[in-house]
Motif scaffolding. Sequence first.
Motif, PDB file in Angstrom:
ATOM      1  N   ALA A 338       0.850  -1.191   0.000  1.00 61.86           N
ATOM      2  CA  ALA A 338       0.000   0.000   0.000  1.00 61.86           C
ATOM      3  C   ALA A 338       0.882   1.235   0.000  1.00 61.86           C
ATOM      4  CB  ALA A 338      -0.925   0.010   1.208  1.00 61.86           C
ATOM      5  N   SER A 339       0.536   2.177  -0.841  1.00 62.98           N
ATOM      6  CA  SER A 339       1.252   3.448  -0.881  1.00 62.98           C
ATOM      7  C   SER A 339       0.824   4.274   0.325  1.00 62.98           C
ATOM      8  CB  SER A 339       0.936   4.211  -2.162  1.00 62.98           C
ATOM      9  OG  SER A 339       1.302   3.459  -3.287  1.00 62.98           O
ATOM     10  N   GLY A 340       1.818   4.802   1.020  1.00 66.89           N
ATOM     11  CA  GLY A 340       1.467   5.639   2.162  1.00 66.89           C
ATOM     12  C   GLY A 340       2.002   5.050   3.444  1.00 66.89           C
ATOM     13  N   PRO A 341       1.258   5.303   4.516  1.00 69.43           N
ATOM     14  CA  PRO A 341       0.014   6.081   4.547  1.00 69.43           C
ATOM     15  C   PRO A 341       0.242   7.543   4.177  1.00 69.43           C
ATOM     16  CG  PRO A 341       0.794   5.678   6.758  1.00 69.43           C
ATOM     17  CD  PRO A 341       1.687   4.891   5.861  1.00 69.43           C
ATOM     18  N   MET A 342      -0.779   8.158   3.635  1.00 70.35           N
ATOM     19  CA  MET A 342      -0.707   9.548   3.229  1.00 70.35           C
ATOM     20  C   MET A 342      -1.737  10.354   3.999  1.00 70.35           C
ATOM     21  SD  MET A 342      -0.384   9.156  -0.904  1.00 70.35           S
ATOM     22  CE  MET A 342       0.770   7.996  -1.640  1.00 70.35           C
ATOM     23  N   PHE A 343      -1.559  11.645   3.997  1.00 68.27           N
ATOM     24  CA  PHE A 343      -2.569  12.511   4.590  1.00 68.27           C
ATOM     25  C   PHE A 343      -2.609  13.812   3.805  1.00 68.27           C
ATOM     26  CE2 PHE A 343       0.660  14.988   6.793  1.00 68.27           C
ATOM     27  CZ  PHE A 343       1.666  14.073   6.998  1.00 68.27           C
ATOM     28  N   THR A 344      -3.757  14.415   3.805  1.00 65.52           N
ATOM     29  CA  THR A 344      -3.945  15.659   3.067  1.00 65.52           C
ATOM     30  C   THR A 344      -4.723  16.652   3.918  1.00 65.52           C
ATOM     31  OG1 THR A 344      -6.074  15.037   2.095  1.00 65.52           O
ATOM     32  CG2 THR A 344      -4.108  14.401   0.875  1.00 65.52           C
ATOM     33  N   ASN A 345      -4.560  17.903   3.552  1.00 69.20           N
ATOM     34  CA  ASN A 345      -5.486  18.933   4.009  1.00 69.20           C
ATOM     35  C   ASN A 345      -6.282  19.361   2.772  1.00 69.20           C
ATOM     36  OD1 ASN A 345      -5.309  22.332   5.307  1.00 69.20           O
ATOM     37  ND2 ASN A 345      -6.886  20.802   5.541  1.00 69.20           N
ATOM     38  N   GLN A 346      -7.557  19.074   2.809  1.00 71.37           N
ATOM     39  CA  GLN A 346      -8.438  19.411   1.693  1.00 71.37           C
ATOM     40  C   GLN A 346      -9.331  20.578   2.121  1.00 71.37           C
ATOM     41  OE1 GLN A 346     -10.536  15.839   0.478  1.00 71.37           O
ATOM     42  NE2 GLN A 346      -8.684  14.592   0.590  1.00 71.37           N
ATOM     43  N   ILE A 347      -9.139  21.702   1.490  1.00 74.17           N
ATOM     44  CA  ILE A 347      -9.961  22.884   1.755  1.00 74.17           C
ATOM     45  C   ILE A 347     -11.010  22.946   0.651  1.00 74.17           C
ATOM     46  CG2 ILE A 347      -9.992  25.372   2.090  1.00 74.17           C
ATOM     47  CD1 ILE A 347      -8.402  23.859   4.185  1.00 74.17           C
ATOM     48  N   ARG A 348     -12.262  22.865   1.035  1.00 72.05           N
ATOM     49  CA  ARG A 348     -13.354  22.819   0.059  1.00 72.05           C
ATOM     50  C   ARG A 348     -14.434  23.846   0.434  1.00 72.05           C
ATOM     51  NH1 ARG A 348     -10.081  20.804  -2.507  1.00 72.05           N
ATOM     52  NH2 ARG A 348     -10.011  18.776  -3.538  1.00 72.05           N
ATOM     53  N   PRO A 349     -14.180  25.130   0.134  1.00 71.18           N
ATOM     54  CA  PRO A 349     -15.171  26.148   0.493  1.00 71.18           C
ATOM     55  C   PRO A 349     -16.314  26.222  -0.514  1.00 71.18           C
ATOM     56  CG  PRO A 349     -13.319  27.181  -0.593  1.00 71.18           C
ATOM     57  CD  PRO A 349     -12.988  25.713  -0.482  1.00 71.18           C
ATOM     58  N   ARG A 350     -17.350  26.901  -0.104  1.00 70.11           N
ATOM     59  CA  ARG A 350     -18.472  27.252  -0.972  1.00 70.11           C
ATOM     60  C   ARG A 350     -18.819  28.695  -0.628  1.00 70.11           C
ATOM     61  NH1 ARG A 350     -24.199  24.730  -0.027  1.00 70.11           N
ATOM     62  NH2 ARG A 350     -25.478  25.845  -1.554  1.00 70.11           N
ATOM     63  N   LEU A 351     -18.522  29.602  -1.546  1.00 69.35           N
ATOM     64  CA  LEU A 351     -18.625  31.038  -1.273  1.00 69.35           C
ATOM     65  C   LEU A 351     -19.692  31.619  -2.196  1.00 69.35           C
ATOM     66  CD1 LEU A 351     -14.777  31.667  -1.149  1.00 69.35           C
ATOM     67  CD2 LEU A 351     -16.296  31.147   0.767  1.00 69.35           C
ATOM     68  N   ALA A 352     -20.937  31.511  -1.752  1.00 69.25           N
ATOM     69  CA  ALA A 352     -22.086  31.788  -2.616  1.00 69.25           C
ATOM     70  C   ALA A 352     -22.762  33.098  -2.224  1.00 69.25           C
ATOM     71  CB  ALA A 352     -23.089  30.641  -2.533  1.00 69.25           C
ATOM     72  N   GLU A 353     -23.171  33.842  -3.247  1.00 72.99           N
ATOM     73  CA  GLU A 353     -23.984  35.038  -3.058  1.00 72.99           C
ATOM     74  C   GLU A 353     -25.138  34.992  -4.055  1.00 72.99           C
ATOM     75  OE1 GLU A 353     -22.057  38.960  -1.681  1.00 72.99           O
ATOM     76  OE2 GLU A 353     -20.571  38.065  -3.012  1.00 72.99           O
ATOM     77  N   THR A 354     -26.306  35.391  -3.588  1.00 70.53           N
ATOM     78  CA  THR A 354     -27.507  35.385  -4.417  1.00 70.53           C
ATOM     79  C   THR A 354     -28.231  36.712  -4.280  1.00 70.53           C
ATOM     80  OG1 THR A 354     -27.755  32.988  -4.099  1.00 70.53           O
ATOM     81  CG2 THR A 354     -29.683  34.192  -4.898  1.00 70.53           C
ATOM     82  N   TYR A 355     -28.637  37.257  -5.439  1.00 73.41           N
ATOM     83  CA  TYR A 355     -29.368  38.518  -5.466  1.00 73.41           C
ATOM     84  C   TYR A 355     -30.619  38.344  -6.333  1.00 73.41           C
ATOM     85  CZ  TYR A 355     -24.499  40.200  -4.816  1.00 73.41           C
ATOM     86  OH  TYR A 355     -23.196  40.394  -4.414  1.00 73.41           O
ATOM     87  N   GLN A 356     -31.660  39.059  -5.970  1.00 77.61           N
ATOM     88  CA  GLN A 356     -32.786  39.226  -6.886  1.00 77.61           C
ATOM     89  C   GLN A 356     -33.464  40.560  -6.613  1.00 77.61           C
ATOM     90  OE1 GLN A 356     -36.915  37.187  -7.160  1.00 77.61           O
ATOM     91  NE2 GLN A 356     -35.674  36.018  -8.593  1.00 77.61           N
ATOM     92  N   VAL A 357     -33.796  41.264  -7.688  1.00 83.35           N
ATOM     93  CA  VAL A 357     -34.543  42.512  -7.610  1.00 83.35           C
ATOM     94  C   VAL A 357     -35.680  42.415  -8.623  1.00 83.35           C
ATOM     95  CG1 VAL A 357     -34.495  45.015  -7.909  1.00 83.35           C
ATOM     96  CG2 VAL A 357     -32.517  43.842  -6.925  1.00 83.35           C
ATOM     97  N   GLY A 358     -36.875  42.795  -8.189  1.00 88.15           N
ATOM     98  CA  GLY A 358     -38.007  42.698  -9.098  1.00 88.15           C
ATOM     99  C   GLY A 358     -39.038  43.770  -8.836  1.00 88.15           C
ATOM    100  N   GLY A 359     -39.789  44.063  -9.872  1.00 86.40           N
ATOM    101  CA  GLY A 359     -40.906  44.985  -9.764  1.00 86.40           C
ATOM    102  C   GLY A 359     -42.153  44.366 -10.356  1.00 86.40           C
ATOM    103  N   ASN A 360     -43.277  44.567  -9.675  1.00 83.02           N
ATOM    104  CA  ASN A 360     -44.539  43.968 -10.104  1.00 83.02           C
ATOM    105  C   ASN A 360     -45.636  45.016 -10.078  1.00 83.02           C
ATOM    106  OD1 ASN A 360     -47.273  42.587  -9.341  1.00 83.02           O
ATOM    107  ND2 ASN A 360     -46.037  40.942 -10.218  1.00 83.02           N
ATOM    108  N   LEU A 361     -46.294  45.152 -11.202  1.00 83.19           N
ATOM    109  CA  LEU A 361     -47.427  46.069 -11.313  1.00 83.19           C
ATOM    110  C   LEU A 361     -48.677  45.230 -11.512  1.00 83.19           C
ATOM    111  CD1 LEU A 361     -48.110  49.109 -11.388  1.00 83.19           C
ATOM    112  CD2 LEU A 361     -47.974  48.959 -13.888  1.00 83.19           C
ATOM    113  N   GLU A 362     -49.553  45.237 -10.494  1.00 80.65           N
ATOM    114  CA  GLU A 362     -50.758  44.412 -10.531  1.00 80.65           C
ATOM    115  C   GLU A 362     -51.982  45.307 -10.675  1.00 80.65           C
ATOM    116  OE1 GLU A 362     -52.878  40.778  -8.002  1.00 80.65           O
ATOM    117  OE2 GLU A 362     -51.345  42.038  -7.056  1.00 80.65           O
TER     118      GLU A 362
END
Length: 890
Positions: A338-362
């Motif tokens: 077996a190769s290793g043992p090995m170890f890693t530091n895995q950085i897995r971010p999720r950097l999300a931004e969401t926008y919505q702008v709307g106009g409604n004429l009823e």
Amino acid sequence: MKRNARFRLIAMTGMATILAAPAALAQERQAERQDSQAADSTQAGEEEIIVTGLRESLRRAVDIKRSADNIVDSIVAEDIGKLPDQNIAEAIQRIPGVTISRDNGEGQFITVRGLGPAFSTALYNGRILATENQGREFSFDILPAELINRVDVSKTPTSSQVEGGIASTVDMYTARPFDFGKTKLVVSAQGNYDKLRGEVSPQASGLFSTTFGGGNFGILGAFSYIDRKIEGRRIFTDGWEANQNLDFNRDGTPELTGVSLPTYVEYGVNETNRKRLSGLLTAQARLSDSLVFTVDGLYSKLDVNDDNKVFFVYGGPGDVRSGTVDANNTLTSYTGIASGPMFTNQIRPRLAETYQVGGNLEWKGNGPLSGFLDLSWSKATDDTGGNQAWFESNLAAPGYSPVGVSFKLQNGLPMYSGLGAFDTSNAKVGYLTYEGVSVADEIYQINSELKYETTGLLRAITAGFNYSDRKKERFSYKTPDALQSVFGGVLVPQSVFGEPADASNFFGIDMFPNGFPAYAAADLAAYLLTDAGINASSNPAATRAALAANGGDFGVALVPSNSGSAQERTIGGFVQASFAGDLGSRAWSGNIGLRYTRTDVTSRGFGQEIVSITTPPGLDPIVNLSAPQAITEKGKYDEWLPSANVKVDLFKDVVFQAAVAKTLTRATLSDLLLIRNINPRPRERAITDGNPGLQPMVGWNYDAALTWYIDRSSFVSAAVFQKDLKNLSESVTTTVQILGLDFRRTRPENVGDDRIRGVEFSGQYTFTGLPAPLDGLGVQGNVSFVGDEGNTYNLVGFYEKGPLQMRLAYNHRDAYEQTARGNRGQPVNVAAYGIWDASINFALNDHFTVFAQGLNLFNEKTFLYSVYQERVITYESYGPRYALGIRANF
């Protein structure tokens, strides 16, 4: 299988015949219904003091279900911003046929009636909301439950609804200031405790709404904030290599044939921070008695920062020296290299931004005409590109011999022994990179509708127009290949190592009684950029040159061949006729309509050819590509989508509903991209391509439901459905040869047809007839049978009496196949999953309530495997979480 065209014609014609029943039968029943509704209204008014909170929310959800001509299920907050879950996915998993998948233990995507996330359209106040993930699937964890007041899940479409959801249309509604007509203030604060992490995290939300100017103007603002600290533990194999022949003594005659074994096994401890800040602002103006203008905006920012410390062991068919298999030809134990043992530091971010702008004429005048015009813009981004990291080291401990490592399945989970002491004094740098994919999704939309109402059999004619321009961009980034290997073999200084990863009692396997070594990728990168780190490399001059060419660090560069965009311009319109009347003494209603949609697709990317593949000693191969050339491909399609819904009161409080409709789901946007991802590792050689020529998946949906409304809060219902699908998009794998090497090439294609059939049973009941205090009891439940797609059921028991409210919920999904071609080209299956949640609320007075919650009370694990459960792909837990808080309402 394909549905016979004659059956479709008969079904549509039969529905139209029902809708065209003689108007002369309508008059008597209509008067009776109005009298009944007035009586119900009076009764509701008399009970209003008693029926509040959860029970009132159930009543409102039943009212929505009963009044709709199409088949719809709803979740309604018992008070503004008070859905009982962390996010919208977790709230609507209680609806029949709806299940969710989780990210870091929190609900993210939904599956409806066995069809995956891409088959449901998510709307926010009637508009498609951009999503930060690479496909079309909507990430429901972007939106906190506190901002949403009601969610409708339409399982049968009407022509007036925007197309796109073969499985369902999910519409999330927020409150408007005119909903209250007075000043409203709600604030909430709580502490969340995640058991595995052992830390308390803050959460808060608030809402303020008021009207002024004689009630002709109003403004509403709301926010939600959470900074959740969690920890996950995971075993991961990336799939099993199937049909391998094992030659123990290397004499050319395999002792075992057709064996399946893991390529490698990871053991990860993931400390994660999930921070989400969301807010909305809505303003309304009554411009005249018939005209209301609404403008609203949404902002949500979700930062998920995974810090995953991973220990893994790598081996393959050629490394096995002896072994045993079970009846499924799964390798259950072996000794070898077996190769290793090995170890890693895995950085897995999720950097999300969401926008919505709307106009409604009823507009709603005094006459029969009404309508609206709605314009909106939405954008979502994920700036992960360049912020992910994979820093790998080989422990190479003194005294460790790669020969004699033992592997076995213990308690059904893979484990190793004979790996030697976890001594870091000889740890050496292996493969390292910063990487990641950034995504931008932007949508411009116009929706309009004009409605003409009348009396008699034909109640309304509605027509509308919609337009959208959506562009999804993907940008892939990675540290240049020249820097991924120059530090290979450099000793990792002891100063880089921090606290060992706490992996004691790792799912019951005793591999890490004292944890395993861990470091931060940023600390190792900082050392390698010093003179000491550079001089320790095998060729310091070449290392300095590679760094200088890259700006002096490990910064990322765009990977053109794995980047691109897909743009969809959609134009459509509909006409729909609504009918109502009576059949004898029983009321009926329904609608029949036709929607047209045309879509133009433009995909842009970069073409690059593989020039050569080089392999540095002891490291992964490097692919050398030709210069990128911009390329563009276009596609287009249009569809006519008829639909019909009918509802008939068969008996008093017993309602029958039926529907038939042609629906479509467009190919997920990530599949439409002109991209190419290349994996050159010898045992994994693979190429993944996009396909901008994909056609939409089309379905004929047939539904029927029978519901007995016992009282305003109670009902039982049974539903059957069938979906005949064609042009299904699936990943197709072929073998291609490049530079004399065989690669598995995977590309999405429109392949074949399918049919999904199912049955759903649901109901809820409040025991108001029992003597006190048992008259506060209630129960909700549902079960959905969809065969191979995974049967589901939910059960909720609740109690509400005076100041006390309690709730216990269980959600279950049977095992199902997620994909036929997944990890290592083999099937991926999801094991059965059942989760318990509970909550208790106590009102101190009219304004203040204290509450406690418990989620995933019994620490249910997420378990993915390949065909047989011993072939583990993912076994993961984020543990239970608890909350204690207070809520104020004025």
